[in-house]
Design an enzyme around this catalytic site. Structure first.
Site, PDB file in Angstrom:
ATOM      1  N   ASN A 243       0.825  -1.214   0.000  1.00 38.70           N
ATOM      2  CA  ASN A 243       0.000   0.000   0.000  1.00 38.70           C
ATOM      3  C   ASN A 243       0.861   1.267   0.000  1.00 38.70           C
ATOM      4  O   ASN A 243       0.388   2.349   0.366  1.00 38.70           O
ATOM      5  CB  ASN A 243      -0.976   0.023   1.178  1.00 38.70           C
ATOM      6  CG  ASN A 243      -2.138   0.979   0.960  1.00 38.70           C
ATOM      7  OD1 ASN A 243      -2.638   1.124  -0.144  1.00 38.70           O
ATOM      8  ND2 ASN A 243      -2.580   1.636   2.025  1.00 38.70           N
ATOM      9  N   TRP A 244       2.106   1.160  -0.413  1.00 42.20           N
ATOM     10  CA  TRP A 244       2.962   2.332  -0.567  1.00 42.20           C
ATOM     11  C   TRP A 244       2.322   3.309  -1.550  1.00 42.20           C
ATOM     12  O   TRP A 244       1.683   2.872  -2.505  1.00 42.20           O
ATOM     13  CB  TRP A 244       4.335   1.869  -1.104  1.00 42.20           C
ATOM     14  CG  TRP A 244       5.330   2.973  -1.252  1.00 42.20           C
ATOM     15  CD1 TRP A 244       6.177   3.428  -0.302  1.00 42.20           C
ATOM     16  CD2 TRP A 244       5.572   3.760  -2.424  1.00 42.20           C
ATOM     17  NE1 TRP A 244       6.924   4.468  -0.819  1.00 42.20           N
ATOM     18  CE2 TRP A 244       6.570   4.688  -2.116  1.00 42.20           C
ATOM     19  CE3 TRP A 244       5.026   3.776  -3.718  1.00 42.20           C
ATOM     20  CZ2 TRP A 244       7.053   5.620  -3.037  1.00 42.20           C
ATOM     21  CZ3 TRP A 244       5.495   4.708  -4.639  1.00 42.20           C
ATOM     22  CH2 TRP A 244       6.503   5.612  -4.297  1.00 42.20           C
TER      23      TRP A 244
END
Length: 288
Positions: A243-244
């Site tokens: 989820n960067w």
């Protein structure tokens, strides 16, 4: 002059304890690229997060492949996602876009050639397409063999169960079920989630534990048990994503990407981790 500041988030640091084997895939990142403006209806963009920025993160984690997911900030404008795909290349990157009523068949065909394999459904504030528009999107993508990436408050899974059961393509239950208030792993709504997976076309993504956890890092002890239960139940249907660049998280609470990857060590043995990081993404996204 830049309209959006360059990235100041930490990109590098100590490597994770677990090794990222060749072919390991991060199945959920976003990119924010200069020249691509946020769209009405979505959240603002605080900083850029470019493919070059992510390469540093990817190298640190020992990962090889990546899936770029359309950001809510861009709504129906898939330009940044497509730019990111072109920058990384279809050999090691795939994409998930937003499909709207104005998306043409020619655009879908072009996206497919560039590596897009999914359409995003975001049934939370800021999402471009919700579950009420999911059937129409599925009809558009079915012939391409794409999947749906579906995110909703897991506490409402029974409300959405019939719509999910009606999906004929593959679909991902995103963000560890996204129970906005954590529930125990034996909660009946987790039972419903497992029954959906048992139908054969649902996948489960371990991602974003920090977004819903009340107990926090490094163990996310109130959320991780759900992931462990799903992994034990159906390891062949689980993928993982960082989820960067973790938008919407205050800098003082910014998660360590290596810690997020190391969470898998507490959830699955080495053979199962290889399945989650390599085999399952290769099947779902068509990596050679």
């Amino acid at each position: 002059m830049r309209d959006i500041p360059v990235n100041t988030r930490p990109l590098d640091g100590p490597p994770p304890r677990i090794d990222g084997p060749e072919g390991a895939t991060d199945c959920h990142i976003h990119v924010y690229i200069e020249g691509h403006a946020p769209q009405p209806g979505g959240p603002p963009i605080a900083e850029l997060a470019t493919p070059d920025d992510y390469v540093v993160v990817q190298r640190r984690l020992g990962l090889t492949r990546v899936v770029i997911t359309q950001s809510n900030a861009y709504q129906f404008d898939n330009g940044a996602t497509i730019t990111g795909l072109k920058a990384i290349g279809a050999e090691t990157a795939r994409g998930v876009v937003v499909v709207g009523p104005d998306t043409t068949d020619a655009e879908l065909a072009e996206y497919h050639t560039l590596g897009v394999r999914g359409a995003r459904v975001m049934n939370l504030p800021g999402g471009a397409v919700g579950i009420d528009g999911m059937a129409e999107v599925e009809a558009r993508i079915r012939g391409l063999g794409w999947h749906l990436m579906v995110q909703f408050d897991g506490r409402e899974i029974e409300r959405h169960r019939r719509a999910l059961e009606a999906i004929r393509t593959d679909y991902i239950i995103d963000h560890t079920g996204k129970f906005l208030a954590p529930v125990p792993a034996d909660d009946p709504r987790v039972d419903t989630l497992l029954r959906l997976i048992d139908r054969g076309n649902a996948w489960f993504k371990v991602a974003g534990l920090y977004e819903t956890s009340r107990t926090g890092a490094p163990d996310f002890a109130d959320v991780a048990p759900i992931a462990r239960r799903v992994i034990a139940h159906a390891p062949e249907r689980v993928i993982w994503g960082s989820n960067w660049p973790h938008v919407g998280v205050a800098r003082e609470n910014y998660p360590d990407d290596a810690v997020l990857l190391d969470n898998l060590a507490a959830m699955a043995d080495e053979a199962t981790r290889r399945r989650i990081l390599i085999d399952n993404p290769a099947t779902l996204y068509g990596f050679a």
